[in-house]
Design a protein around this motif. Sequence first.
Motif, PDB file in Angstrom:
ATOM      1  N   ARG A  72       6.325  -3.824  -2.037  1.00  0.00           N
ATOM      2  CA  ARG A  72       6.171  -3.307  -0.676  1.00  0.00           C
ATOM      3  C   ARG A  72       6.275  -1.786  -0.670  1.00  0.00           C
ATOM      4  N   LEU A  73       7.210  -1.254  -1.451  1.00  0.00           N
ATOM      5  CA  LEU A  73       7.370   0.193  -1.545  1.00  0.00           C
ATOM      6  C   LEU A  73       6.091   0.851  -2.071  1.00  0.00           C
ATOM      7  N   LYS A  83       5.479   3.535   3.256  1.00  0.00           N
ATOM      8  CA  LYS A  83       5.736   3.096   4.623  1.00  0.00           C
ATOM      9  C   LYS A  83       6.606   1.861   4.554  1.00  0.00           C
ATOM     10  N   GLU A 141       0.165  -5.397  -0.860  1.00  0.00           N
ATOM     11  CA  GLU A 141       0.304  -6.470   0.122  1.00  0.00           C
ATOM     12  C   GLU A 141       0.749  -7.723  -0.607  1.00  0.00           C
ATOM     13  N   MET A 161      15.013   5.604   2.730  1.00  0.00           N
ATOM     14  CA  MET A 161      13.864   5.555   1.832  1.00  0.00           C
ATOM     15  C   MET A 161      13.986   6.614   0.744  1.00  0.00           C
ATOM     16  N   MET A 211       0.494  -8.511   6.208  1.00  0.00           N
ATOM     17  CA  MET A 211       0.516  -7.282   7.009  1.00  0.00           C
ATOM     18  C   MET A 211       0.354  -6.041   6.126  1.00  0.00           C
ATOM     19  N   PRO A 212      -0.757  -5.328   6.319  1.00  0.00           N
ATOM     20  CA  PRO A 212      -0.999  -4.138   5.497  1.00  0.00           C
ATOM     21  C   PRO A 212      -0.091  -3.003   5.942  1.00  0.00           C
ATOM     22  N   ILE A 213       0.591  -2.366   4.998  1.00  0.00           N
ATOM     23  CA  ILE A 213       1.493  -1.293   5.390  1.00  0.00           C
ATOM     24  C   ILE A 213       0.937   0.076   5.026  1.00  0.00           C
ATOM     25  N   LEU A 214      -0.030   0.112   4.107  1.00  0.00           N
ATOM     26  CA  LEU A 214      -0.650   1.385   3.748  1.00  0.00           C
ATOM     27  C   LEU A 214      -2.006   1.090   3.141  1.00  0.00           C
ATOM     28  N   GLY A 243       3.291  -0.259  -1.654  1.00  0.00           N
ATOM     29  CA  GLY A 243       2.209  -0.497  -0.718  1.00  0.00           C
ATOM     30  C   GLY A 243       1.329  -1.672  -1.051  1.00  0.00           C
TER      31      GLY A 243
END
Lengths: 174, 174
Positions: free
Chosen positions: B168-169, A153, B173, B38, A1-4, B171
């Motif tokens: 994840r932070l 994100k 994947e 965050m 799942m791409p978050i940015l 960005g």
Amino acid sequence: MPILKAGKIYLENTCTYMYICIVKLEQAIQSTKFKNEMHKASLNILYTAWWLKTQMSKVLKEFGLTHEQYNVLRILKGKYPEQLCVKDISCRMIEKSSNVPRIIDRLVIKKLVKRADSPTDKRETVTTLTQAGLAVLAASTESINQLMDEMVKMENKEAEQLNVLLERLRGTEV
Amino acid sequence: MPILKAGKIYLENTCTYMYICIVKLEQAIQSTKFKNEMHKASLNILYTAWWLKTQMSKVLKEFGLTHEQYNVLRILKGKYPEQLCVKDISCRMIEKSSNVPRIIDRLVIKKLVKRADSPTDKRETVTTLTQAGLAVLAASTESINQLMDEMVKMENKEAEQLNVLLERLRGTEV
DNA sequence: GAAAAATAGATGTATATACACTTAAATAAA
DNA sequence: TTTATTTAAGTGTATATACATCTATTTTTC
């Protein structure tokens, strides 16, 4: 799942673009063999901190501020209009060994803070934000918040989990 | 569940003691109000990175090394006995904007690395570890690993989870 | 093959870090 | 109360960061 998605984002406040670039640690430092997950996590924290600082510094530069100068301004804002002495600022800094007197020197030159002798202790000097300082801080904080929203994100729950793990890493009982 | 007691640990390698101090972010930067989780996580990462660097620097100082000099030595070791040019070292650095030529200057003075002109490209200079460099790196790495084992008591699974959240932070994947 | 563009590294400058040291003032101890 | 100790801030130095700029090559383009 791409978050940015990697790409550029527009900062309305300063009317500038910023480029977001996405890399895994292994790519970023060109290394695939780590002693263990903890060792990898340490490097990951150091790299992520550098990454955060770099992105933020680009935004702050538009306002003629460095990351540390911004940190001092935010600390002063936290107690405004109270005057803070150097040691009260120092103990609130993220990087404890920052040289606060010299950072204040530069903020005084820019007329963003005022420095005065302490009335109660002649060894101390006390510092407060000027009106210009308040204005610059408000504008730069808006851009920083915008950057953070665009750049990072992350679900609230994940950020919470991250905070727990960082405290745990530093050995804090949470 | 306490994972590490605050106190001093003994580093056999350098026969020195280090003091471990445990603080929550709120105490560390004397702040309790954060914009959101965050925002708190960002400050937590910056603070944790500073904390890690400070602890590591104390150990490295025993060997006359700075954190960045150590980083360059480790990068050279990763490809040893291959010679690396400045840009190959730069792109592997944790902090990308480090000024590698000047860090190498200091390592050359300490006779920990050798610099030579590249035979294939006259613009490049290539660097390798000396025997002294290899020895200092081995000894200092032993102390750093010992420090990490003593300082950071984290389950492997937690470190893995931390790595996932940091990616994840940023960005990535994962 | 010559001119233009790109690349590698070195160098210069302002700021920051890390740490030792100094000075003045406040506090504690004699 | 006088001396000793501690504390707050400032200063000095070596190293590092974040940039911009310069020079010497190499590569690309015409």
